[in-house]
Design a protein around this motif. Structure first.
Motif, PDB file in Angstrom:
ATOM      1  N   ASN A  23       0.826  -1.211   0.000  1.00  0.00           N
ATOM      2  CA  ASN A  23       0.000   0.000   0.000  1.00  0.00           C
ATOM      3  C   ASN A  23       0.862   1.264   0.000  1.00  0.00           C
ATOM      4  O   ASN A  23       0.572   2.235   0.684  1.00  0.00           O
ATOM      5  CB  ASN A  23      -0.963   0.008   1.198  1.00  0.00           C
ATOM      6  CG  ASN A  23      -2.053  -1.021   1.051  1.00  0.00           C
ATOM      7  OD1 ASN A  23      -2.648  -1.138  -0.010  1.00  0.00           O
ATOM      8  ND2 ASN A  23      -2.303  -1.778   2.088  1.00  0.00           N
ATOM      9  N   ASP A  24       1.911   1.233  -0.810  1.00  0.00           N
ATOM     10  CA  ASP A  24       2.874   2.343  -0.813  1.00  0.00           C
ATOM     11  C   ASP A  24       2.896   3.116  -2.129  1.00  0.00           C
ATOM     12  O   ASP A  24       3.753   3.960  -2.323  1.00  0.00           O
ATOM     13  CB  ASP A  24       4.276   1.832  -0.487  1.00  0.00           C
ATOM     14  CG  ASP A  24       4.829   0.847  -1.500  1.00  0.00           C
ATOM     15  OD1 ASP A  24       4.042   0.238  -2.244  1.00  0.00           O
ATOM     16  OD2 ASP A  24       6.063   0.670  -1.539  1.00  0.00           O
ATOM     17  N   GLU A  25       1.934   2.876  -2.990  1.00  0.00           N
ATOM     18  CA  GLU A  25       1.944   3.502  -4.311  1.00  0.00           C
ATOM     19  C   GLU A  25       0.601   4.190  -4.578  1.00  0.00           C
ATOM     20  O   GLU A  25      -0.451   3.677  -4.215  1.00  0.00           O
ATOM     21  CB  GLU A  25       2.179   2.389  -5.337  1.00  0.00           C
ATOM     22  CG  GLU A  25       2.410   2.837  -6.731  1.00  0.00           C
ATOM     23  CD  GLU A  25       2.770   1.653  -7.613  1.00  0.00           C
ATOM     24  OE1 GLU A  25       3.955   1.549  -7.978  1.00  0.00           O
ATOM     25  OE2 GLU A  25       1.881   0.847  -7.924  1.00  0.00           O
ATOM     26  N   ILE A  26       0.663   5.356  -5.214  1.00  0.00           N
ATOM     27  CA  ILE A  26      -0.538   6.112  -5.551  1.00  0.00           C
ATOM     28  C   ILE A  26      -0.318   6.762  -6.922  1.00  0.00           C
ATOM     29  O   ILE A  26       0.770   7.285  -7.175  1.00  0.00           O
ATOM     30  CB  ILE A  26      -0.860   7.160  -4.457  1.00  0.00           C
ATOM     31  CG1 ILE A  26      -2.082   7.996  -4.802  1.00  0.00           C
ATOM     32  CG2 ILE A  26       0.317   8.035  -4.155  1.00  0.00           C
ATOM     33  CD1 ILE A  26      -2.517   8.934  -3.681  1.00  0.00           C
ATOM     34  N   PRO A  27      -1.310   6.705  -7.823  1.00  0.00           N
ATOM     35  CA  PRO A  27      -1.136   7.371  -9.117  1.00  0.00           C
ATOM     36  C   PRO A  27      -0.939   8.877  -8.934  1.00  0.00           C
ATOM     37  O   PRO A  27      -1.568   9.499  -8.073  1.00  0.00           O
ATOM     38  CB  PRO A  27      -2.443   7.091  -9.855  1.00  0.00           C
ATOM     39  CG  PRO A  27      -3.028   5.901  -9.172  1.00  0.00           C
ATOM     40  CD  PRO A  27      -2.580   5.993  -7.741  1.00  0.00           C
ATOM     41  N   ASN A  28      -0.075   9.455  -9.725  1.00  0.00           N
ATOM     42  CA  ASN A  28       0.227  10.876  -9.617  1.00  0.00           C
ATOM     43  C   ASN A  28      -1.021  11.733  -9.793  1.00  0.00           C
ATOM     44  O   ASN A  28      -1.202  12.729  -9.103  1.00  0.00           O
ATOM     45  CB  ASN A  28       1.298  11.278 -10.626  1.00  0.00           C
ATOM     46  CG  ASN A  28       1.791  12.679 -10.378  1.00  0.00           C
ATOM     47  OD1 ASN A  28       2.163  13.023  -9.270  1.00  0.00           O
ATOM     48  ND2 ASN A  28       1.767  13.503 -11.405  1.00  0.00           N
ATOM     49  N   VAL A  29      -1.898  11.357 -10.695  1.00  0.00           N
ATOM     50  CA  VAL A  29      -3.099  12.154 -10.943  1.00  0.00           C
ATOM     51  C   VAL A  29      -3.966  12.216  -9.679  1.00  0.00           C
ATOM     52  O   VAL A  29      -4.551  13.257  -9.368  1.00  0.00           O
ATOM     53  CB  VAL A  29      -3.886  11.623 -12.169  1.00  0.00           C
ATOM     54  CG1 VAL A  29      -4.476  10.241 -11.910  1.00  0.00           C
ATOM     55  CG2 VAL A  29      -4.944  12.606 -12.593  1.00  0.00           C
ATOM     56  N   THR A  30      -4.023  11.128  -8.929  1.00  0.00           N
ATOM     57  CA  THR A  30      -4.769  11.108  -7.667  1.00  0.00           C
ATOM     58  C   THR A  30      -4.081  11.987  -6.631  1.00  0.00           C
ATOM     59  O   THR A  30      -4.725  12.750  -5.912  1.00  0.00           O
ATOM     60  CB  THR A  30      -4.893   9.670  -7.134  1.00  0.00           C
ATOM     61  OG1 THR A  30      -5.499   8.859  -8.134  1.00  0.00           O
ATOM     62  CG2 THR A  30      -5.726   9.612  -5.868  1.00  0.00           C
ATOM     63  N   ALA A  31      -2.759  11.884  -6.552  1.00  0.00           N
ATOM     64  CA  ALA A  31      -1.999  12.693  -5.598  1.00  0.00           C
ATOM     65  C   ALA A  31      -2.154  14.174  -5.902  1.00  0.00           C
ATOM     66  O   ALA A  31      -2.294  14.995  -4.989  1.00  0.00           O
ATOM     67  CB  ALA A  31      -0.528  12.285  -5.623  1.00  0.00           C
ATOM     68  N   ASP A  32      -2.115  14.535  -7.187  1.00  0.00           N
ATOM     69  CA  ASP A  32      -2.233  15.941  -7.572  1.00  0.00           C
ATOM     70  C   ASP A  32      -3.598  16.530  -7.227  1.00  0.00           C
ATOM     71  O   ASP A  32      -3.723  17.734  -7.053  1.00  0.00           O
ATOM     72  CB  ASP A  32      -1.970  16.111  -9.074  1.00  0.00           C
ATOM     73  CG  ASP A  32      -0.494  16.043  -9.408  1.00  0.00           C
ATOM     74  OD1 ASP A  32       0.343  16.085  -8.487  1.00  0.00           O
ATOM     75  OD2 ASP A  32      -0.176  15.943 -10.612  1.00  0.00           O
ATOM     76  N   ALA A  33      -4.612  15.684  -7.115  1.00  0.00           N
ATOM     77  CA  ALA A  33      -5.960  16.153  -6.794  1.00  0.00           C
ATOM     78  C   ALA A  33      -6.141  16.413  -5.296  1.00  0.00           C
ATOM     79  O   ALA A  33      -7.126  17.012  -4.886  1.00  0.00           O
ATOM     80  CB  ALA A  33      -6.991  15.133  -7.276  1.00  0.00           C
ATOM     81  N   ARG A  34      -5.173  15.985  -4.481  1.00  0.00           N
ATOM     82  CA  ARG A  34      -5.246  16.164  -3.029  1.00  0.00           C
ATOM     83  C   ARG A  34      -4.795  17.569  -2.638  1.00  0.00           C
ATOM     84  O   ARG A  34      -3.967  18.161  -3.314  1.00  0.00           O
ATOM     85  CB  ARG A  34      -4.366  15.131  -2.325  1.00  0.00           C
ATOM     86  CG  ARG A  34      -4.846  13.704  -2.496  1.00  0.00           C
ATOM     87  CD  ARG A  34      -4.131  12.783  -1.537  1.00  0.00           C
ATOM     88  NE  ARG A  34      -4.047  13.329  -0.189  1.00  0.00           N
ATOM     89  CZ  ARG A  34      -5.025  13.285   0.728  1.00  0.00           C
ATOM     90  NH1 ARG A  34      -6.168  12.739   0.429  1.00  0.00           N
ATOM     91  NH2 ARG A  34      -4.836  13.784   1.925  1.00  0.00           N
TER      92      ARG A  34
END
Length: 129
Positions: A23-34
């Motif tokens: 559980n250590d990976e997140i898509p950049n597009v999702t991260a940018d929306a935070r």
């Protein structure tokens, strides 16, 4: 300090795992929306693991813990924690109750494709036990 601790449902989004993480990976597009890239959370039990690194003869420091019933294995970048545990060699070290600062790394494209990822890291550890 208690007023600074957050209590989100998950640590960002749980979208994937790396070769040694969970559980250590997140898509950049999702991260940018935070709205931000840092979280300070309380974990009931933090285990610091020194594990074999990607390259022969190297080690890396990893934090393993459970948060709201979800297991996480995240790379540690906290220089104090790394300096304390990496010299001890491969093994597991229980720190008990801790505050953990989770950060998102810069975007990374591991396979040269269209999707960029950001990785969750343990940027800081505050021992409470």
């Amino acid at each position: 300090m208690v007023g600074l601790v957050e209590n989100p449902e998950t640590l960002f989004e749980n979208a994937g795992d790396t070769y040694a993480g969970l559980n250590d990976e997140i898509p950049n597009v999702t991260a940018d929306a935070r709205p931000g890239s840092l979280l300070l959370v309380r974990v009931p039990e933090l285990e610091i693991d020194v594990i074999a690194g990607f390259h022969v003869g190297t080690t890396k420091v990893q934090a393993r813990f459970e948060y709201r019933g979800i297991r996480y294995w995240l790379t540690v970048t906290d220089p104090v924690v790394k300096a304390e545990f990496q010299p001890r060699g491969i093994g597991a070290y229980n720190l008990g109750v801790c505050l953990v600062c989770i950060s998102l790394a810069m975007p990374f494209n591991p396979n040269g494709g269209q999707v960029y990822y950001r990785y969750k890291l343990v940027a800081g550890v505050i021992r409470l036990a």
